[in-house]
Design an enzyme around this catalytic site. Structure first.
Site, short mmCIF file in Angstrom:
data_model
loop_
_atom_site.label_atom_id
_atom_site.label_comp_id
_atom_site.label_asym_id
_atom_site.label_seq_id
_atom_site.Cartn_x
_atom_site.Cartn_y
_atom_site.Cartn_z
N HIS A 132 44.96 -12.88 39.36
CA HIS A 132 44.86 -11.42 39.22
C HIS A 132 43.83 -11.12 38.13
CE1 HIS A 132 47.32 -12.15 35.71
NE2 HIS A 132 48.31 -12.62 36.47
N ASP A 133 43.73 -9.84 37.76
CA ASP A 133 42.69 -9.46 36.79
C ASP A 133 42.85 -10.17 35.44
OD1 ASP A 133 41.60 -7.86 38.67
OD2 ASP A 133 42.24 -5.95 37.78
N HIS A 152 43.77 -13.35 35.03
CA HIS A 152 43.06 -14.63 35.18
C HIS A 152 41.55 -14.40 35.21
CE1 HIS A 152 46.98 -15.62 37.27
NE2 HIS A 152 46.91 -16.58 36.38
#
Ligand code: PAF
Length: 275
Positions: free
Chosen positions: A32-33, A35
């Site tokens: 997701h953002d 990561h």
């Protein structure tokens, strides 16, 4: 955009082609953002960014939690590539654990808070991180501050085993309402998602309170959907509890709880007061 390489070439062969410094972002996938922010940070430091995607069975204390862990390799490849990764490594179990597993113990600090609720969790985390480091041989590795106890124990392991890896910690990435990004958030219902924002609200309020522990508990308890596991003020250097009234400059708030059956964790440093 760089062409992302994949596991066909094998990590050992690919590793030899990478120029130093090699920056490693280990993950369990479902990127997701949060990561993406770690990978972008890595890309700012070097073009040689390796992302691993491996759901490590050793760090799950319940088989149902392991089974529920989301798998999204196609999306993971795209997110890793867009964020600037050079190589995404999606190893099999046997690649990571080819023979008898040399377990690493997280010691007493691995048995409190997250480790108390999730038996053997941190032993599993340290064991896999060491194995991944052995294969990737990174110069630096990036971990998010959201898993603060994990970050602490990984740094401790690196020091104790004298590993030549520098850890870079990345601030927690949050949604607009403050909820820390996590792969588990996708399992929240819309009502659960609404309720989850109380965790950030409680941390933010407590972090400026003269009675942080009390404020933390009172705010969390205002949300009936949240079942608190722990909510504490600790000294971030050793995880000892700091009572309200103690102005220790190394205080950090840590929280874990369940909304429905979804476990959420978060933490926040208490900024020191200038006298
Ligand atoms: O934080 C995670 O995603 C995992 O615990 C890690 C560090 C990749 C080890 O499996």
């Amino acid at each position: 955009m760089n062409e992302i390489a994949e596991r066909e070439s094998g990590i050992e062969a690919f590793r030899k082609t990478l120029a130093s410094p090699v920056i490693f972002v280990p993950t369990m996938g479902a990127l997701h953002d949060g990561h993406a922010a770690l990978i972008s940070k890595a890309r700012q430091i070097s073009a040689s960014v390796v992302v691993s995607v491996f759901i490590n069975p050793l760090q799950f204390d319940s088989s149902s939690d392991l089974e529920k862990y989301p798998v999204s390799h196609e999306a993971d490849r795209k997110i890793a590539e867009l964020a600037g990764a050079k190589f995404i490594w999606i190893p099999s179990y046997d690649e990571v654990y080819p023979g008898e597993i040399q377990k690493i113990s997280a010691g007493p600090l691995g048995k409190i808070f997250e480790g108390d609720s999730r038996d053997g969790h941190f032993d599993g985390v340290l064991t896999v991180v060491k194995r991944l480091f052995d294969s990737v041989r990174p110069d630096k590795a990036i971990f998010g501050e959201k898993d603060f106890q994990q970050l602490f124990l990984i740094k401790k392991m690196i020091k104790e085993l004298n590993l030549k890896v520098e850890v870079i910690s990345h601030p927690t990435v949050r949604d607009e309402d403050g909820l820390a990004l996590s792969s588990r958030n996708t399992r929240l219902t819309s009502e659960g998602r609404m309720a989850a924002k109380v965790i950030y609200q409680a941390l933010a309020k407590a972090s400026t309170s003269t009675k942080p522990r009390l404020t933390l508990h009172q705010t969390l308890m205002s949300e009936p959907r949240l079942k608190i596991d722990y909510a504490e003020v600790i000294d971030e250097r050793d995880f000892t509890i700091v009572e309200d009234g103690d102005e220790n400059p190394h205080r950090r708030l840590i929280v874990a709880g369940w909304i429905d059956d979804v476990r959420l964790i978060d933490n926040m440093k208490i900024a020191g007061r200038s006298s």
